[in-house]
Scaffold this motif. Structure first.
Motif, short mmCIF file in Angstrom:
data_model
loop_
_atom_site.label_atom_id
_atom_site.label_comp_id
_atom_site.label_asym_id
_atom_site.label_seq_id
_atom_site.Cartn_x
_atom_site.Cartn_y
_atom_site.Cartn_z
N GLU A 178 37.43 -22.58 -90.16
CA GLU A 178 36.42 -23.64 -90.12
C GLU A 178 35.83 -23.71 -88.72
O GLU A 178 36.54 -23.88 -87.73
CB GLU A 178 37.02 -24.98 -90.50
N VAL A 179 34.53 -23.59 -88.64
CA VAL A 179 33.81 -23.66 -87.37
C VAL A 179 32.92 -24.90 -87.41
O VAL A 179 32.22 -25.15 -88.39
CB VAL A 179 32.97 -22.39 -87.13
N ILE A 180 32.97 -25.67 -86.33
CA ILE A 180 32.19 -26.91 -86.24
C ILE A 180 31.12 -26.72 -85.18
O ILE A 180 31.42 -26.48 -84.00
CB ILE A 180 33.10 -28.10 -85.88
N LEU A 181 29.86 -26.83 -85.58
CA LEU A 181 28.74 -26.63 -84.68
C LEU A 181 28.05 -27.97 -84.40
O LEU A 181 27.88 -28.80 -85.30
CB LEU A 181 27.72 -25.67 -85.30
N THR A 182 27.66 -28.18 -83.16
CA THR A 182 26.92 -29.38 -82.75
C THR A 182 25.88 -28.98 -81.71
O THR A 182 25.86 -27.84 -81.24
CB THR A 182 27.86 -30.45 -82.15
N ARG A 183 25.05 -29.93 -81.35
CA ARG A 183 24.14 -29.75 -80.21
C ARG A 183 24.43 -30.84 -79.19
O ARG A 183 24.67 -31.99 -79.55
CB ARG A 183 22.67 -29.83 -80.66
N ASP A 184 24.39 -30.46 -77.90
CA ASP A 184 24.61 -31.46 -76.86
C ASP A 184 23.32 -32.22 -76.59
O ASP A 184 22.30 -32.01 -77.26
CB ASP A 184 25.19 -30.82 -75.59
N ALA A 185 23.34 -33.08 -75.59
CA ALA A 185 22.19 -33.95 -75.31
C ALA A 185 20.93 -33.16 -74.96
O ALA A 185 19.81 -33.63 -75.19
CB ALA A 185 22.54 -34.91 -74.18
#
Length: 288
Positions: free
Chosen positions: A36-43
């Motif tokens: 499981e890979v969790i992707l996000t974007r920072d500010a």
């Protein structure tokens, strides 16, 4: 972190999502190599990636990530080399069109091999990328570029009745195939709209498990006539014809045993690809 099934791929860039699927407002949970890979974007909008190592929320750890070619790429360990270069990506007048993602229940390696196979074009894609009696695969050249460890097939020629949405008539299309990574390949093909130039198709396969994958595709076309929707529809039509064939192949994982190879001229790139995978020690998605 490194397991037997990932040992060769852990230090390679693997596609994890299309850029347009990762918003700044919510995280994206996906799967790569069974993890499981969790992707996000920072500010600032830059992508961040973590891998889940256990059932608890705190059982996650950061991994390497980059964004290029309208896609998000991850590596579970420090990559051995930078992501490959596509010099044509920023070429003036070339339209870059992401074509979405399609799930396929088979090894991602089989998807790449199918993409490299010209022999199936008159039968699976009849009336579009091939048509009987134009079924001969003419001799072409396969080489390995040792400097970047890429496979190339050059001087590939095949008659196609509808090579692209902008093609008015059938003509002999020149192909060049390029395999940059085990799960990433592309082709350059004669542009109907701009003679002497080449369109390209980039195919990035996300190995979710050994027998399931997501196929992300992107077009780089010279075409001032067709709409984005028409180009995307054409790509999805072609891949939609491949999908049931791929899912019916058994075994679902790629056989690399040399005894399964049939050394014919039409199979030259497939044989080279399988040998290249074997020499690299790829085992994920391989029939054992």
């Amino acid at each position: 972190m490194k397991t037997d099934s990932e040992s060769t791929l852990a230090e390679d860039w693997l596609v994890a999502a299309s850029s347009d699927k990762l918003s700044a407002k919510r995280s994206l949970h996906t799967k790569v190599l069974g993890k499981e890979v969790i992707l996000t974007r920072d500010a600032s909008g830059r992508p961040c990636a973590n891998v889940r190592n256990g059932p608890r929320d705190q059982d996650i750890s950061p991994i390497f990530v980059c964004e290029r070619y309208r896609m998000i790429w991850i590596a579970f360990q420090k990559p051995m080399k930078p992501l490959f270069d596509i010099a044509e990506f920023g070429q003036a007048g070339r339209r870059i069109i992401p074509c979405g993602s399609i799930g396929v229940n088979t090894s991602g390696l089989r998807v790449v091999e199918n993409f490299l196979d010209m022999a199936h074009l008159p039968y699976v894609h009849s009336g579009w990328l091939g048509k009987e009696p134009h079924s001969e695969v003419k001799e072409y050249r396969v080489t390995l570029n040792p400097d970047v460890d890429e496979l190339w097939a050059t001087n590939c020629r095949f008659w196609q009745p509808k090579a692209a949405p902008s093609a008015a008539d059938g003509f002999e299309v020149e192909y060049t195939y390029r395999v940059m990574q085990p799960f990433v390949t592309m082709l350059y093909k004669s542009s109907p709209a701009r003679p002497g130039y080449f369109d390209f198709v980039l195919l990035c396969v996300q190995p979710q498990t050994e027998e399931q994958c997501l196929v992300h595709s992107l077009l780089g076309y010279f075409d001032d006539v067709s709409s984005d929707a028409e180009l995307i529809s054409f790509m999805q039509l072609i891949f939609g014809q491949d999908k049931p064939i791929l899912e019916s192949q058994l075994p679902k994982r790629m056989p690399l045993d040399p005894r399964t190879e049939v050394p014919t001229r039409a199979d030259a790139m497939s044989i080279a690809y399988r040998r290249w995978l074997h020499d690299k020690g790829v085992t994920y998605g391989v029939h054992r």
